[in-house]
Design an enzyme around this catalytic site. Structure first.
Site, PDB file in Angstrom:
ATOM      1  N   CYS A   2       0.848  -1.196   0.000  1.00  0.00           N
ATOM      2  CA  CYS A   2       0.000   0.000   0.000  1.00  0.00           C
ATOM      3  C   CYS A   2       0.886   1.250   0.000  1.00  0.00           C
ATOM      4  CB  CYS A   2      -0.930   0.087   1.194  1.00  0.00           C
ATOM      5  SG  CYS A   2      -2.181  -1.182   1.250  1.00  0.00           S
ATOM      6  N   ARG A  33       6.449  -0.799  -3.740  1.00  0.00           N
ATOM      7  CA  ARG A  33       6.009  -1.320  -2.453  1.00  0.00           C
ATOM      8  C   ARG A  33       5.049  -2.499  -2.618  1.00  0.00           C
ATOM      9  NH1 ARG A  33       6.454   2.289   1.886  1.00  0.00           N
ATOM     10  NH2 ARG A  33       4.520   1.540   2.803  1.00  0.00           N
ATOM     11  N   TRP A  88      -2.911  -2.742  -1.657  1.00  0.00           N
ATOM     12  CA  TRP A  88      -2.491  -4.146  -1.700  1.00  0.00           C
ATOM     13  C   TRP A  88      -3.580  -4.887  -0.926  1.00  0.00           C
ATOM     14  CZ3 TRP A  88      -0.520  -8.314   1.275  1.00  0.00           C
ATOM     15  CH2 TRP A  88       0.301  -9.208   0.586  1.00  0.00           C
ATOM     16  N   ASN A 115      -3.206   2.832   4.938  1.00  0.00           N
ATOM     17  CA  ASN A 115      -2.269   1.696   4.891  1.00  0.00           C
ATOM     18  C   ASN A 115      -2.410   0.921   6.193  1.00  0.00           C
ATOM     19  OD1 ASN A 115      -1.248   2.707   2.550  1.00  0.00           O
ATOM     20  ND2 ASN A 115       0.803   3.152   3.343  1.00  0.00           N
ATOM     21  N   GLY A 116      -2.120  -0.376   6.164  1.00  0.00           N
ATOM     22  CA  GLY A 116      -2.171  -1.165   7.393  1.00  0.00           C
ATOM     23  C   GLY A 116      -3.535  -1.815   7.552  1.00  0.00           C
ATOM     24  N   GLU A 571      19.059 -17.927  -0.085  1.00  0.00           N
ATOM     25  CA  GLU A 571      18.794 -16.629  -0.705  1.00  0.00           C
ATOM     26  C   GLU A 571      18.645 -16.776  -2.227  1.00  0.00           C
ATOM     27  OE1 GLU A 571      17.748 -13.926   0.137  1.00  0.00           O
ATOM     28  OE2 GLU A 571      18.350 -12.500  -1.401  1.00  0.00           O
ATOM     29  N   LYS A 575      15.274 -15.820  -4.358  1.00  0.00           N
ATOM     30  CA  LYS A 575      15.253 -14.923  -5.535  1.00  0.00           C
ATOM     31  C   LYS A 575      14.521 -15.617  -6.691  1.00  0.00           C
ATOM     32  CE  LYS A 575      15.958 -12.141  -3.942  1.00  0.00           C
ATOM     33  NZ  LYS A 575      16.102 -11.687  -2.669  1.00  0.00           N
ATOM     34  N   GLU A 578      10.745 -15.952  -5.993  1.00  0.00           N
ATOM     35  CA  GLU A 578      10.075 -14.647  -5.930  1.00  0.00           C
ATOM     36  C   GLU A 578       9.751 -14.073  -7.303  1.00  0.00           C
ATOM     37  OE1 GLU A 578      11.454 -11.758  -2.281  1.00  0.00           O
ATOM     38  OE2 GLU A 578      13.017 -12.335  -3.668  1.00  0.00           O
ATOM     39  N   HIS A 594      19.162 -37.134   4.468  1.00  0.00           N
ATOM     40  CA  HIS A 594      18.004 -37.242   5.360  1.00  0.00           C
ATOM     41  C   HIS A 594      16.709 -36.860   4.653  1.00  0.00           C
ATOM     42  CE1 HIS A 594      20.910 -37.972   8.431  1.00  0.00           C
ATOM     43  NE2 HIS A 594      21.521 -36.829   8.161  1.00  0.00           N
ATOM     44  N   LYS A 692       7.134  -5.002  -1.368  1.00  0.00           N
ATOM     45  CA  LYS A 692       8.484  -4.666  -0.932  1.00  0.00           C
ATOM     46  C   LYS A 692       8.525  -4.493   0.580  1.00  0.00           C
ATOM     47  CE  LYS A 692      12.735  -3.328  -1.571  1.00  0.00           C
ATOM     48  NZ  LYS A 692      13.646  -4.449  -1.843  1.00  0.00           N
TER      49      LYS A 692
END
Ligand code: UD1
Ligand code: BG6
Length: 697
Positions: A2, A33, A88, A115-116, A571, A575, A578, A594, A692
């Site tokens: 947002c 964002r 969002w 927002n939130g 990481e 990437k 994502e 295992h 983001k």
């Protein structure tokens, strides 16, 4: 997640087209964002009238919709207030009805962007519906808009000021949020407030501001209206249905905005969730604190507090400083690159230098982190170090855990912030808790920080965004100085966080003579790093060929390694999933037997990280186990390693010290994920379903 943008101009003639362009550009700068719809609310042709434009999808779509509309874009305003938002979706799917600004009623007496999350929205909705109010969206935000109208309509006698009204609304709301309110009852005024979600206000004047702060106007005890619930039964004498009492504001002047001759001066204000949206207009900004309510009207900005200064509580700052932003617009533009992510990957030779600048003395092999200087002894005396973070930031903590333990000999644990909170992890006064966050605004990390603050632990931040919540609420910390990161997939922030954490470990160990040689070796390694990163970037064409060749049509990819390279695998896999939406998993090679070995056959694509450190023989054994099961892994190995079997596909990287090798090994994986996404036509900078800055739990 947002984005809020508000624009107020006072005594500055602006036509509607200019206003719309400023709003839409403000949203475009915050696209990174993450969002799925966008909208604006502007002044209409008649007094009190408002026009709305809303669109599902990209800001470009909203821009087109405005351009194609038949509103008179040449109409001019001497003063105006307008608000905008990228949403969002949390409560209700992305749709025009759920898009902000949300109205209190069909005539839009009050409009809100938010927002939130308002956590008690369901209860508020029920109460307001019982009182005859109609909702048209599924959002929690609409409850705030309608509540504002309800409280306003319920007041008999003198109507409250806009600030008093919003204050009463906020007292009823639970959750964490940032709001901007606009109303036809209060033309050319705007009220904005934050609790847990970032907000800043940019100020632009032709003349220099007289002072560089704004006084905070603290409320008197009687305005602390929590007990006077607006939702108390209408008959309640103490409810807000009773005429408002004098709120007892201790008014002081907003000195920053007084002109020298006492005349009102032309001024523009820009409200945003992120400095990136403001920087093209002005560098003079003021960050709001939690529970601040800012009121802009008649060319003045006043800051009020939601609650009065609590007796016995920590003293609160009496003013908010108008700071000068140091970022340049160029830093948040793509320049010659196709995507922000690509630009940020390519910036790493410089961003790692910026992280070290002024902090590493290569001649004397010394580290000086200004923000930690006063706290080093407390940290050294700590019983353990607990890292708390999410996503990529969590991986940077995994990547540096071993060197922390080696150099400090303090036990270190690494926690995912959400799980840390779920478990209600025991935390004590002699713990040192380190919060790693690019944005400094991630809700889970902030909640974990507050949890640790309450328990008396020393809280240290490792943050990119100066002025962010984590940077401000921690006792001390380190800014990683990587520069603004726009691409949702974090790249340069990872390498800078890694280096910042490593520098903390090095500085903590400076009193250990026995470790001098090891420290010197690492600091020399840091010196060579920028040049080595450039060399890896030079191999980009080869990584592109892998993405368009052997890996082109794969559905899954395993990355394995051990020791320092486990974080590289986690990481790298993050990437890839994502932005290229390919299933990808980072596997600790020691765990192969295992479980993961069951996945291996000639069809399973694997990347194995086999750079030369003390664990090299063990990784060779993992390599043997998977090739025995017909896998044909791509090997990330050192340039000079001649032990790699002939005919294998390799990614060659320069050698460095073991604890720095992950900084070089991650770069081919960042580029690989980038090329996989580009090849598939995916939106690299705005991957689906991701944001983001994740400002909700
Ligand atoms: C600071 C200045 C830098 C200047 C340098 C000169 C800032 C932001 N940095 O850098 O511009 O060139 O001095 O000596 O003004 N902090 C936290 N939590 C965090 C991050 C930081 O509390 O998450 C605190 C630090 O403890 C410190 C302050 O913020 O008090 C600034 O931190 P940092 O920018 O890392 O400090 P310096 O590198 O000394
Ligand atoms: C989000 C981002 O999930 O938050 C990730 O998409 C990021 O890239 C994560 O790693 C944590 O964010 P921050 O700002 O706390 O480092």
């Amino acid at each position: 997640m947002c984005g809020i943008f508000g624009y107020c101009s006072f005594l500055q003639e602006k036509d509607r087209k200019t206003v719309c362009d400023i709003l839409v550009n403000g949203l475009a700068r915050q696209e990174y964002r993450g969002y799925d719809s966008a909208g604006i609310g502007i002044d209409g042709d008649k007094p009190g009238e408002m026009y709305f434009f809303k669109e599902v999808g990209k800001v470009a779509g909203l821009r087109k919709k405005i351009a194609e509309s038949d509103v008179d874009t040449s109409k001019t305003f001497i003063s105006q207030v307008s608000i905008a938002h990228t949403r969002w979706a949390t409560h209700g799917p992305p749709s025009v009805v759920n898009c902000h600004p949300l109205k209190s009623d069909p005539d839009a007496h009050f409009i809100v962007v938010h927002n939130g999350i308002v956590t008690n929205a369901v209860a508020l909705r029920l109460v307001l519906q019982k009182r005859g109010y109609k909702f048209e969206s599924e959002t929690d935000t609409e409850a705030a808009a309608i509540l504002t109208k309800y409280i306003y309509d319920s007041q008999t006698g003198k109507k409250p000021t806009f600030t008093e009204l919003v204050k009463q609304v906020l007292h009823e709301l639970e959750g964490s949020f940032a709001f901007v309110f606009k109303s036809s009852h209060y033309p050319n005024e705007v009220v904005t407030a934050r609790r847990g979600s970032p907000l800043l206000i940019g100020v632009k004047t032709e003349k220099k501001l007289k002072v560089d702060f704004v006084d905070v106007e603290f409320a008197g005890p009687e305005s602390d209206a929590k007990s006077n619930s607006a939702l108390a039964p209408p008959t309640s004498p103490s409810g807000l249905l009773a005429p408002p009492s004098n709120p007892g504001m201790l008014r002081s002047q907003s000195r920053a905005f007084m002109s020298e001759d006492g005349l009102p001066q032309p001024i523009e204000f820009f409200i945003a969730s992120d400095a990136a949206a403001i920087i093209e207009h002005t560098k003079r900004v003021l960050y709001l604190e939690d529970d601040d309510i800012a009121h802009i009207s008649g060319g003045e900005l006043h800051i009020h507090r939601l609650r009065r200064n609590e007796e016995g509580g920590a003293p609160q700052a009496q003013h908010r400083t108008i700071e000068t932003l140091e970022i340049e617009l160029a830093e948040i533009m793509k320049g010659k690159f196709d995507h922000f992510m690509q630009k940020e990957i390519y910036e790493q030779p410089e961003s790692v230098v910026n992280t070290m600048r002024g902090r590493v003395n290569f001649d004397q092999a010394r580290i000086t982190l200004g923000g930690l200087r006063a706290y080093l002894n407390i940290i050294r005396r700590g019983r353990r170090i607990v890292f708390c973070a999410c996503g990529t930031s969590y991986h940077s903590a995994i990547a540096t855990r071993a060197i922390f333990e080696e150099l400090t000999e303090i036990p270190v644990s690494v926690e995912l912030a959400s799980d840390f909170l779920d478990r209600k992890t025991p935390i004590f006064r002699d713990d040192v808790c380190v919060f790693v966050s690019q944005s400094g605004e991630t809700a889970d990390t902030i909640l974990a920080l507050r949890y640790c603050l309450e328990r008396g632990a020393l809280c240290v931040g490792v943050v990119n965004t100066v002025g962010s919540t984590i940077s401000r609420e921690t006792h001390c910390g380190v800014h990683i100085n990587a520069g603004p990161e726009i691409g949702v997939a974090s790249t340069k922030a990872y390498t800078s966080q890694y280096i910042a954490l490593l520098m903390v470990a090095l500085q903590l160990s400076e009193d250990r003579i026995s470790l001098t040689e090891r420290r010197n070796q690492i600091i020399q390694g840091l010196h060579a790093l920028p040049g080595q990163i450039k060399r890896v970037l030079d191999g980009d064409k080869g990584f592109q060929e892998l993405a368009t060749g052997v890996l082109a049509n794969q559905r899954s990819l395993l990355l394995m390694g051990r020791g320092y390279q486990y974080a590289t695998c986690l990481e790298g896999a993050l990437k890839i999933k994502e932005i290229s939406y390919m299933h990808s998993e980072g596997i600790l090679a020691g765990e192969l037997k295992h479980g993961p070995l069951a996945l291996i056959d000639e069809n399973m694509p694997v990347i194995i990280v086999m750079t030369q450190d003390s664990l090299y023989p063990k990784v060779q054994s993992a390599y043997a186990q998977i090739t025995a099961r017909k896998a044909a892994p791509i090997i990330i190995c050192n340039e000079e390693d001649e032990g790699i079997p002939k005919g294998c596909q390799t990614i060659r990287v320069p050698s460095t010290v073991d604890c720095l090798q992950g900084l070089l090994n991650i770069i081919p994986l960042q580029l690989l994920s980038y090329h996989l996404a580009v090849k598939n036509g995916f939106d690299v900078d705005f991957p689906r379903n991701l944001a983001k800055s994740v400002t909700t739990e």
